[in-house]
Scaffold this motif. Structure first.
Motif, short mmCIF file in Angstrom:
data_model
loop_
_atom_site.label_atom_id
_atom_site.label_comp_id
_atom_site.label_asym_id
_atom_site.label_seq_id
_atom_site.Cartn_x
_atom_site.Cartn_y
_atom_site.Cartn_z
N GLU A 31 0.83 -1.20 0.00
CA GLU A 31 0.00 0.00 0.00
C GLU A 31 0.86 1.25 0.00
OE1 GLU A 31 -2.75 -0.11 3.25
OE2 GLU A 31 -4.02 -1.59 2.25
N ILE A 32 0.47 2.21 -0.83
CA ILE A 32 1.15 3.50 -0.89
C ILE A 32 0.11 4.56 -0.55
CG2 ILE A 32 2.36 5.15 -2.36
CD1 ILE A 32 3.11 2.68 -4.11
N GLU A 33 0.36 5.35 0.50
CA GLU A 33 -0.57 6.39 0.90
C GLU A 33 -0.05 7.73 0.40
OE1 GLU A 33 -2.97 8.14 4.75
OE2 GLU A 33 -1.52 6.53 5.03
N ILE A 34 -0.93 8.50 -0.24
CA ILE A 34 -0.57 9.81 -0.79
C ILE A 34 -1.44 10.86 -0.13
CG2 ILE A 34 -0.46 11.22 -2.88
CD1 ILE A 34 -0.22 8.53 -4.44
N SER A 35 -0.81 11.83 0.51
CA SER A 35 -1.52 12.91 1.18
C SER A 35 -2.15 13.83 0.13
CB SER A 35 -0.58 13.72 2.06
OG SER A 35 -1.27 14.83 2.61
N LEU A 36 -3.35 14.29 0.42
CA LEU A 36 -4.01 15.26 -0.45
C LEU A 36 -3.96 16.66 0.14
CD1 LEU A 36 -7.13 13.18 -1.52
CD2 LEU A 36 -5.03 13.57 -2.79
N ARG A 37 -3.19 16.82 1.19
CA ARG A 37 -3.03 18.13 1.82
C ARG A 37 -1.74 18.75 1.30
NH1 ARG A 37 -6.49 19.65 5.22
NH2 ARG A 37 -5.14 21.08 6.31
N PRO A 38 -1.80 20.00 0.87
CA PRO A 38 -0.58 20.68 0.40
C PRO A 38 0.46 20.77 1.52
CG PRO A 38 -2.54 21.92 -0.20
CD PRO A 38 -2.98 20.84 0.74
N VAL A 39 1.73 20.75 1.16
CA VAL A 39 2.80 20.90 2.13
C VAL A 39 2.75 22.34 2.66
CG1 VAL A 39 5.30 20.88 2.44
CG2 VAL A 39 4.19 19.18 0.97
N HIS A 40 2.88 22.50 3.97
CA HIS A 40 2.86 23.83 4.58
C HIS A 40 4.08 24.61 4.08
CE1 HIS A 40 3.06 27.01 7.57
NE2 HIS A 40 1.78 26.72 7.83
N SER A 41 3.92 25.90 3.86
CA SER A 41 4.98 26.73 3.30
C SER A 41 6.26 26.70 4.14
CB SER A 41 4.50 28.16 3.14
OG SER A 41 4.13 28.70 4.39
#
Length: 46
Positions: A31-41
């Motif tokens: 399983e590969i999990e991919i975040s859908l939240r942008p990286v914080h600046s």
């Protein structure tokens, strides 16, 4: 911070909006999990 928009796509190409923080792709038993939240600046390399 908002999440990126995600869609489930049916065989005929219809896009159905999905609310999720991440997606999980299962490939060959792994399983590969991919975040859908942008990286914080603060964490970006610039």
């Amino acid at each position: 911070m908002d999440s990126y928009q995600a869609y489930a796509v049916t065989k005929d190409g219809t896009r159905i909006p999905v609310e999720a923080e991440s997606i999980i792709i299962r490939m060959e038993g792994e399983e590969i999990e991919i975040s859908l939240r942008p990286v914080h600046s603060v964490l970006r390399e610039n």
